[in-house]
Design an enzyme around this catalytic site. Structure first.
Site, PDB file in Angstrom:
ATOM      1  CG  ASP A  46      -0.367   0.032   2.524  1.00 40.11           C
ATOM      2  OD1 ASP A  46       0.879  -0.085   2.614  1.00 40.11           O
ATOM      3  OD2 ASP A  46      -1.100   0.178   3.522  1.00 40.11           O
ATOM      4  CB  SER A  47       4.591   1.688  -0.026  1.00 38.41           C
ATOM      5  OG  SER A  47       4.823   0.517  -0.778  1.00 38.41           O
ATOM      6  CG  ASP A  85       0.468  -4.117   2.132  1.00 37.00           C
ATOM      7  OD1 ASP A  85       0.245  -4.842   3.122  1.00 37.00           O
ATOM      8  OD2 ASP A  85       1.131  -3.060   2.186  1.00 37.00           O
ATOM      9  CE  LYS A 115       3.303  -5.806   3.873  1.00 36.92           C
ATOM     10  NZ  LYS A 115       2.726  -4.814   4.820  1.00 36.92           N
ATOM     11  CD  GLU A 184       8.313  -0.678   7.680  1.00 39.54           C
ATOM     12  OE1 GLU A 184       7.289  -1.318   7.367  1.00 39.54           O
ATOM     13  OE2 GLU A 184       8.567   0.470   7.260  1.00 39.54           O
TER      14      GLU A 184
HETATM   15  O1  KIV Z   1       3.359  -1.046   1.678  1.00 42.72           O
HETATM   16  C1  KIV Z   1       4.512  -1.479   1.736  1.00 42.72           C
HETATM   17  O2  KIV Z   1       5.303  -1.404   0.794  1.00 42.72           O
HETATM   18  C2  KIV Z   1       4.932  -2.083   2.981  1.00 42.72           C
HETATM   19  C3  KIV Z   1       6.383  -2.004   3.297  1.00 42.72           C
HETATM   20  C4  KIV Z   1       6.674  -0.682   3.900  1.00 42.72           C
HETATM   21  C5  KIV Z   1       6.787  -3.082   4.187  1.00 42.72           C
HETATM   22  O3  KIV Z   1       4.125  -2.518   3.744  1.00 42.72           O
END
Ligand code: KIV
Length: 283
Positions: A46-47, A85, A115, A184
């Site tokens: 979700d980044s 995610d 995740k 993390e």
């Molecule tokens: O969203 C993402 O890329 C993540 C990473 C920061 C671990 O959850």
């Protein structure tokens, strides 16, 4: 072309001491490059809210945005283990909502796993999603979706008491049925304890080398994300510089009319047709 790995392969790699390479991807071309480069796993994080949409955090990201990007990544990396995610709001409210949304990642975008963020406080959700047959990857330590409660994007577990809480989260995630864990921004001393204690593979993003594998955000690794660079990021190239330089050169050439070169970059008329064309236009 190597065979797509399964979660069992990652457990086997842990046993054999073989490290897992893991990277985020948000689009088709990047997924293509990642598969060609031999990445073991991809995360459609979700980044993407910050790296692709320019939001200040991951908070505004929706389920639909995640699903669209997962679809593109799956098309670009058909033979890679890809994890979707779960965004904020997609799993916090109830087990039912969490299971429904986790299943969307599998049905609509062919993800191999999901995740979600959190340890002890989210263990019921992990149990429910695992019971529905979905592979769950836990995420503890710095959890960006709840960074407000953590006082910002800060390293976690730096005091003995705080470290104990991180370990409790790790144990809760494993006990709830998660098949892998991401830690993390936690000191390597703490990550090492978790790695040596847990049976499931433990991955690190900013948690040092004592883990079963490493994750980086692709936009950090290639030097594309400009807003800030966490301490744990190694930039392997500077795409921002390369792309901006290329665009600058293009602007220069357009202004100077040195692009497009008529012989190199144009489709000329078929031989003999130009005279006929001018004749036609005179009538
Ligand atoms: O969203 C993402 O890329 C993540 C990473 C920061 C671990 O959850």
């Amino acid at each position: 072309m190597s065979k797509k790995k399964s979660v069992f392969d990652f457990h086997e790699m842990k046993k054999n001491g073989e490290k897992v390479s893991w990277l985020t991807a948000y689009d088709y071309p990047t997924a293509n490059f990642a598969e060609a480069a031999g990445l073991d796993m991809l995360l459609v994080g979700d980044s993407l809210g910050m790296c692709v949409y320019g939001y200040n955090s991951t908070v505004p990201v929706t389920m639909d945005q995640c699903i669209f990007h997962c679809e593109a990544v799956r098309r670009g990396a058909p033979n890679t283990f890809v994890i979707g995610d779960m965004p904020l709001g997609s799993y916090q409210t109830s087990d039912e909502e969490a299971v429904k949304n986790a299943i969307r990642f599998l049905k609509e975008s062919d993800m191999d796993a999901i995740k979600l963020e959190g340890g002890v406080r989210i263990s019921d959700r992990i149990k429910a999603i695992d019971a529905a047959g979905v592979v769950v990857v836990g995420h503890i330590g710095l959890t960006p979706q709840s960074s407000g409660q953590l006082g910002g994007h800060k390293a976690q577990g730096r005091t003995a008491e705080a470290a104990k809480l991180v370990v409790e989260d790790a144990l809760a995630v494993q006990a709830a049925g998660a098949k892998m864990l991401l830690v993390e921004a936690v000191p390597p001393e703490v990550a090492r304890y978790i790695w040596e204690t847990l049976e499931i593979p433990v991955m690190s993003i900013g948690a040092g080398p004592y883990c079963d594998g490493q994750l980086l955000i692709v936009s950090d690794l290639i030097g594309q994300f400009q807003a800030f660079t966490p301490k744990f990021v190694k930039k392997y190239c500077n795409v921002a510089e390369i792309v901006t330089d290329a665009m600058r050169e293009y602007v220069k050439e357009v202004k100077a009319v040195t692009f497009p070169d008529e012989d190199k970059y144009c489709y000329h008329m078929v031989d003999g047709e130009e005279a006929k064309f001018l004749d036609l236009m005179r009538k």
